[in-house]
Design an enzyme around this catalytic site. Sequence first.
Site, PDB file in Angstrom:
ATOM      1  N   PRO A 294       0.661  -1.485   0.106  1.00  0.00           N
ATOM      2  CA  PRO A 294       0.008  -0.043  -0.103  1.00  0.00           C
ATOM      3  C   PRO A 294       0.877   1.108  -0.098  1.00  0.00           C
ATOM      4  CG  PRO A 294      -0.326  -1.479   1.835  1.00  0.00           C
ATOM      5  CD  PRO A 294       0.698  -1.970   1.254  1.00  0.00           C
TER       6      PRO A 294
ATOM      7  N   VAL B 197       1.926   5.250   0.100  1.00  0.00           N
ATOM      8  CA  VAL B 197       1.414   6.463   0.301  1.00  0.00           C
ATOM      9  C   VAL B 197       2.576   7.292   0.005  1.00  0.00           C
ATOM     10  CG1 VAL B 197       1.300   7.924   2.625  1.00  0.00           C
ATOM     11  CG2 VAL B 197       0.662   5.729   2.549  1.00  0.00           C
TER      12      VAL B 197
ATOM     13  N   ASP C 294       6.136   2.432   1.737  1.00  0.00           N
ATOM     14  CA  ASP C 294       5.084   1.123   2.006  1.00  0.00           C
ATOM     15  C   ASP C 294       4.532   1.266   3.241  1.00  0.00           C
ATOM     16  OD1 ASP C 294       3.987  -1.589   2.496  1.00  0.00           O
ATOM     17  OD2 ASP C 294       5.763  -2.534   1.655  1.00  0.00           O
ATOM     18  N   HIS C 295       3.346   1.581   3.351  1.00  0.00           N
ATOM     19  CA  HIS C 295       2.595   1.707   4.816  1.00  0.00           C
ATOM     20  C   HIS C 295       2.552   0.439   5.363  1.00  0.00           C
ATOM     21  CE1 HIS C 295       0.687   4.016   7.421  1.00  0.00           C
ATOM     22  NE2 HIS C 295      -0.111   4.932   6.594  1.00  0.00           N
ATOM     23  N   ARG C 296       2.767  -0.634   4.895  1.00  0.00           N
ATOM     24  CA  ARG C 296       2.723  -1.799   5.814  1.00  0.00           C
ATOM     25  C   ARG C 296       4.103  -1.551   6.863  1.00  0.00           C
ATOM     26  NH1 ARG C 296       3.197  -6.444   1.492  1.00  0.00           N
ATOM     27  NH2 ARG C 296       5.168  -5.057   0.872  1.00  0.00           N
TER      28      ARG C 296
END
Lengths: 372, 461
Positions: free
Chosen positions: B253, B255, B433-435
Amino acid sequence: MTLHGHVPPEPDLVQLLTPEGVRVEHPDFPLEITDDEIKSLYRDLALVRRFDGEATALQRQGELGLWASCLGQEAAQVGAGRALRTQDMAFPTYREHGVAWCRDVDPVTLLGMFRGVSLGGWNPNENNFNLYTIVLGAQTLHAVGYAMGVARDGAVGTGEPDRDTAVLTFFGDGASSQGDVNEAFIWAAAANLPVVFYCQNNQWAISEPVERQSRVPLFQRASGFGFPGIRIDGNDVLACLAVSRVALDEARSGQGPTLIEAFTYRMGAHTTSDDPTRYRLSEELETWKHRDPIERVRAYLIREAGVAQEFFDSIEAEAEELAIRIRQACRALEDPSPLSVFDQVYVEITDELAEQRSDYADYLASFEGAGR
Amino acid sequence: MAELKHFKLPDIGEGLTEADILRWDVAVGDTVTVNQTLVEVETAKAAVELPCPFAGVIHEIFFDVGATVDVGQPIVSIQVGEGELVGASSGSGGEDLVPTPPIDGGLSQSVGPTSPNGIPEREAVLVGYGVSGERGRRRKRAKPDAVPAPSANDAFGVTPGAHAANAVVPAGRGALAKPPVRKLAKTLGVDLANIAATGPNGSISRLDVEEAAKLPAGTTTAAPSVDTETRIPIKGVRKHTAAAMVSSAFTAPHVTEFITVDVTDMMELRNRVAARREFREVKVSPLLFVARAVLWAAKRTPVINSTWDDKAGEIVVKHYVNLGIAAATDRGLIVPNIKRADTMSLLELAQAMGTLTEVARSGRTAPADMSGGTFTITNVGVFGVDTGTPIINPGEAAILAFGAVRRQPWVVSSDGTERIEPRWVTQLAVSFDHRSVDGQQGSEFLADVAAVLRDPGLALL
């Protein structure tokens, strides 16, 4: 005293012509040969190489499905091939193009199988040259079986030069590890058969080097089976000729089998499907280039026999003509007719087979535009 | 009279279906002799040189280096003989290299399984690249009540030996389809001429017809003529890029955050560095300082330089930086990386970047140079744009886009007064990577990069 401490000395190999083209004598294998005969050997070598190169090119152009090049092994093959007498029988692998040449098998015929238009291509009895055998080492058993027939025909040890027959069978260093070859050795020794086992040790069983297959030089294996073995310089056509002659003579005279290890090198790929650069070093190839089987004969002819350039030019021209003929004839090779499946299987066609043949002919005739 | 001969890629290794072009030894217009090396190709088994089967002049080369070619496709055409060219056309016509035995007059008229479309189906054979034309033609059994129309041949334009590797049916020629497919098209009311062919040898398949039947009437799916569209095969770098981007965009995901920064001090520093003797041989670009800023900021926010290891269920934070620099090359986008960039001095980094760019441009980047990257910078500014929303290189946690550096009006304050000055200004964007990276960490990282570019002296702290 230890069982494993003994290191055997590096074996000698019989050589009559050095890589530099200098004629040397060997006490056990004197060879009486004229310069004209050496010129004729040169012609054999050069034409075989040209044919082989053309076949490789034809494969790369999609005209052949596969080709097994004999590049580098010409002397080993021509030397042995020229030692044969008419009545002798040869059992090749699929790489003995030089032997086929010496047996007067048209090179074009050899291409049939590799083009997929023939399962063999020639009558083995016409030239006393068996069909190419793809199954590794199987031909050594065929040769031994043939030699049994020769012995039962009484065509051994009669002293008549045109009757006494020897059988010469070819195989490689890789096939020497096959059960078939070892069985052939056992049978040949047990029955004292007139067969010469001719191993072209080209150092590589596809990608497997010979030293990973055998702890001893291959020719030494013969002693374990109870017959003589000898290593020769497989890139020296004179040594190959001289030693093959002696071994074949001894076979004809009833002294039994011999193993000849022609120490040579496969300069090209195992077949056109193989890429040797993936498993061997270019240095090795360079080393063997200095031992080229043709260059040394050329060097001898120029330096020691005073042969003029015209001779080499004429051979070159002949090779070029051969290449053109091969190229055209290869592309003109026709598919076999469907009915030919009935032709070669039995000596005498059976009633049942004759009926099948007739039915099949009718079936083929039922197609539009049949009659071709 | 000259004749055009086509050399089709043979099966050089017993059952291979394709090969990659490694190198051409000839160019269009070259005179070639029989067995002269034309090209080196690499198959699954070996890299081999292909010798020329004809003597003549190279007329056309159909595939560039790097192309993957199916066995049986013509790779080069050669003009054989003197004088005007007979039957010269691009990609079709010319003599088939496979020799064709004499054609039986009666047979050549028959509509065999290979001939309704004029294109013989290739059969799987061991020799050469397959039989074609008359060689592979199976004969039809005679049936008194089913004599084919004599015009069948003309209707479908039989061209023995013609090759149909192109999926697009040339205009003016009948559509290629087997009889059952034609029947289906008729039943469904679909015009074969308007259907894109995806079947073997450019033929229309059953599926093509079914797909076309679903579309509104009058729609054509057929590929328009060559003039208005270019069809570029998805392969090589392009294919790799696509796979990497899709995999990244749909697993991590993203951002993206942006910052605009005054880099006037950095530009001045750059000028001073570039004037130094030891930097004479290297390129001192703004990108170099951005790289240094990234390396500096990554130390303060280590998670920006990490990998999401889904299998292990772990975030792997790297204590080293293999700094990827996206490079536009003739072959497409590649991202070679500078190994252990974090241990390099400014000079070493400049040298490494110079080498990397040069190697990439020449197309010699080794696979090892493209693997193992931990963070990437994409220098979109060189194209004159301000910024973008970059997609993370798979296996990494973030990517920084560096926009164009421009003279812009900027509010400068000193001693409590404010004024507008022309300054060097750029935009930075970071996608993370928003993880693994939260907004706080991503923001701090971006702010750090911007801060040290605005005030390079911060790096001393």
